[in-house]
Design a protein around this motif. Structure first.
Motif, PDB file in Angstrom:
ATOM      1  N   SER A 342       0.830  -1.215   0.000  1.00  0.00           N
ATOM      2  CA  SER A 342       0.000   0.000   0.000  1.00  0.00           C
ATOM      3  C   SER A 342       0.859   1.257   0.000  1.00  0.00           C
ATOM      4  O   SER A 342       0.508   2.261  -0.626  1.00  0.00           O
ATOM      5  N   SER A 343       1.984   1.208   0.696  1.00  0.00           N
ATOM      6  CA  SER A 343       2.907   2.345   0.729  1.00  0.00           C
ATOM      7  C   SER A 343       4.263   1.845   1.203  1.00  0.00           C
ATOM      8  O   SER A 343       4.374   0.790   1.829  1.00  0.00           O
ATOM      9  N   LEU A 344       5.309   2.617   0.906  1.00  0.00           N
ATOM     10  CA  LEU A 344       6.674   2.249   1.291  1.00  0.00           C
ATOM     11  C   LEU A 344       7.381   3.461   1.873  1.00  0.00           C
ATOM     12  O   LEU A 344       7.203   4.586   1.396  1.00  0.00           O
ATOM     13  N   SER A 345       8.194   3.234   2.896  1.00  0.00           N
ATOM     14  CA  SER A 345       8.978   4.332   3.478  1.00  0.00           C
ATOM     15  C   SER A 345      10.312   3.784   3.965  1.00  0.00           C
ATOM     16  O   SER A 345      10.430   2.607   4.306  1.00  0.00           O
ATOM     17  N   TRP A 346      11.315   4.653   4.010  1.00  0.00           N
ATOM     18  CA  TRP A 346      12.659   4.229   4.415  1.00  0.00           C
ATOM     19  C   TRP A 346      12.729   4.058   5.925  1.00  0.00           C
ATOM     20  O   TRP A 346      12.314   4.927   6.675  1.00  0.00           O
TER      21      TRP A 346
END
Length: 527
Positions: A342-346
């Protein structure tokens, strides 16, 4: 080596050639295999000086030369097994195997064993395993030779030397052959004049009866003959080739081997003995040296970013001990590679200083939430995958050997359990090249100025729902118990009792007897 012999001068090798090279170097110099850069050449068993088991734990096998062991050492083994909850099994080579040792417990386990006078049994290595013996003239009324004494001397001489494949020996005190010396890589049978020496036998998938190399050999001459035979094998056999197949492929077979070893046809007997003496002289206990070396000790932890631990296979209590639940028959065929998040973050995962720039790369297993991830640093570039191999739901991808093909520009990691190879980079990252039904999720990686390795990940809950250890942990009941019908037939047979109980009326049983011996379990033994 790749520059001189490889298909590509800049290649880092693969999961086949690295262990082969590691074996050759070990058979030449016998340096500690956990030292860099040798450590990167080793397959999983040699990486951690222990055999990896179905649930990702390891087995522990101390040396028991000739199968002879004192009551004191039995107590040491029993105490360690009890303290760390290890499953015990007598091996075919007359040793005691302790199963279920967690990687992070191996240092503590071996510290207690070494402190108790024991040493590495090299059960994990392509080297001498055991020299099995019957009791011979030590006790047996039929014995005509001291089989235990000879077996102990031979095992003490050849322990730890690496070879193209494992080596097993046996010594029988008479022709009754209780030590089964004629199905070993080398075997002795006592005669009135000395020992008959047999070579080239093995069990396994293609059993082979050994052949007579020399007859009525005096005890003093046994070692020089075996020195020549074993060193000739080590120097000329192919990788992973047992002595049985090696002798079959020798021009002239056993007759030629007799000419080389006994008649010095090639004029190399003195050199073979010299090389064996040099190799034997390099002996050291690998576990003792590991315990005493802070750098080597760092390898023995489950996760690189936390001291937490996770079990990946349910335990099943059986016959007074615990074993891992059976693997399910089917692999996980979900499309992990094609997962749409659904979403990606570092997210910062691990300090970059925990990785090295060795020729074979380096890796670590990290934990985020309930999910295990594998991070690799290879030739200055970074890669990340799920830790679980979908083939048998094992969690050890970070321990796999990395290989590459310069011509096709492919880089892969090989699962240490069954050698499923998964691509690490490019558009097809996560694809399994030798099992099209399975795949793995991969993640973007970068290193920042703060010294941390960052992974681009979905929210924790979403990641755990897809890859969480709890979801993929192998559980009891996923595969039918193999003896269910048989046990129904065996119920009620005369003489059967619970395994820990006593046949005596009012007998204490195993647990009760141990508590009585240890002063009622009042804390005098650290269990």
């Amino acid at each position: 080596v790749m520059k001189e012999c490889g298909k590509g001068a800049n290649s880092m090798g693969c999961e086949v050639c690295k262990p082969a090279l590691g074996s050759i170097l070990a058979s030449l110099y016998n340096q500690h295999i956990m030292d860099k850069p040798l450590h990167g050449l080793q397959d999983t068993n040699d990486q951690f000086l222990a055999n990896i088991q179905r649930n990702g734990t390891f087995s522990v096998i101390p040396r028991v030369a000739g199968g002879e062991i004192t009551a004191e050492k039995l107590i040491v083994i029993g105490t360690v097994a009890k303290k760390f909850g290890l499953y015990c099994k007598i091996t075919g080579g007359q040793r005691i195997d302790m199963f279920g040792a967690k990687k992070q417990d191996l240092i503590a386990i071996w510290t207690e064993l070494v402190n108790g006078g024991m040493e590495s049994g090299h059960a994990y290595a392509k080297s001498l395993r055991t020299v099995k013996s019957c009791v011979g003239t030590t006790w047996c009324r039929f014995g005509i030779g001291d089989s235990v004494g000879m077996a102990v001397r031979l095992e003490e001489r050849y322990k730890s030397i690496r070879s193209p494949h494992k080596i097993k020996g046996g010594v029988s005190g008479c022709v009754r052959e209780c030590a089964e010396a004629q199905n070993k890589d080398f075997g002795l049978i006592a005669t009135e004049k000395g020992f008959n020496v047999f070579v080239g036998g093995n069990g396994g998938a293609k059993p082979r009866h050994s052949e007579l190399l020399a007859k009525d050999v005096p005890p003093d001459d046994v070692v020089p003959i075996l020195d020549r035979y074993l060193m000739f094998y080590i120097r000329t056999a192919d990788r992973l080739q047992r002595t049985a197949r090696w002798i079959e492929q020798l021009p002239g077979g056993i007759r030629y081997l007799r000419e080389v070893v006994l008649e010095d046809k090639l004029g190399i007997c003195a050199e073979l003995e010299k090389q064996m003496n040099e190799l034997v002289g390099t002996f050291f206990c690998e576990w003792t040296e590991t315990i005493n070396n802070p750098e080597r000790r760092k390898a023995f932890q489950q996760f690189g970013n936390t001291d937490e631990t996770q079990e990946t296979v349910e335990k099943v209590e059986e016959r007074g001990q615990s074993r891992p639940a059976y693997w399910p028959k089917e692999s996980v065929t979900e499309d992990f590679k094609g997962t749409e998040w659904s979403s990606l973050s570092w997210q910062p995962m691990i300090e970059s200083s925990k990785f090295i720039d060795g020729p074979s790369g380096s890796s670590a297993n990290v934990k985020r939430g309930d999910t295990q991830l594998a991070i690799f640093k290879i030739k200055g570039k970074w890669y990340a995958t799920q830790q679980m191999c979908p083939h048998k739901r094992t969690f050890a991808m970070s321990q796999g050997l990395v290989g590459d093909d310069v011509a096709s520009n492919q880089l892969w990691v090989s699962c240490p359990f069954h050698k499923r190879n998964f691509l690490l980079g490019g558009d097809e990252a996560g694809k399994c090249t030798n099992d099209p039904e399975i795949s793995m999720a991969t993640f973007a990686v970068e290193v920042r100025e703060d010294g941390w390795v960052y992974l681009k990940l979905p929210p924790v809950e979403e990641l755990d729902g897809r890859l969480g250890t709890s979801r993929w942990k192998v559980k009891q009941g996923e595969r039918e118990e193999p003896f269910k019908k048989l046990d129904e037939k065996l119920k009620g047979l005369k003489g059967r009792k619970p395994f820990q109980d006593s046949h005596l009326n009012g007998g204490m049983g195993a647990e009760g007897a141990v508590r009585a011996v240890t002063a009622g379990g009042n804390g005098s033994i650290d269990w």
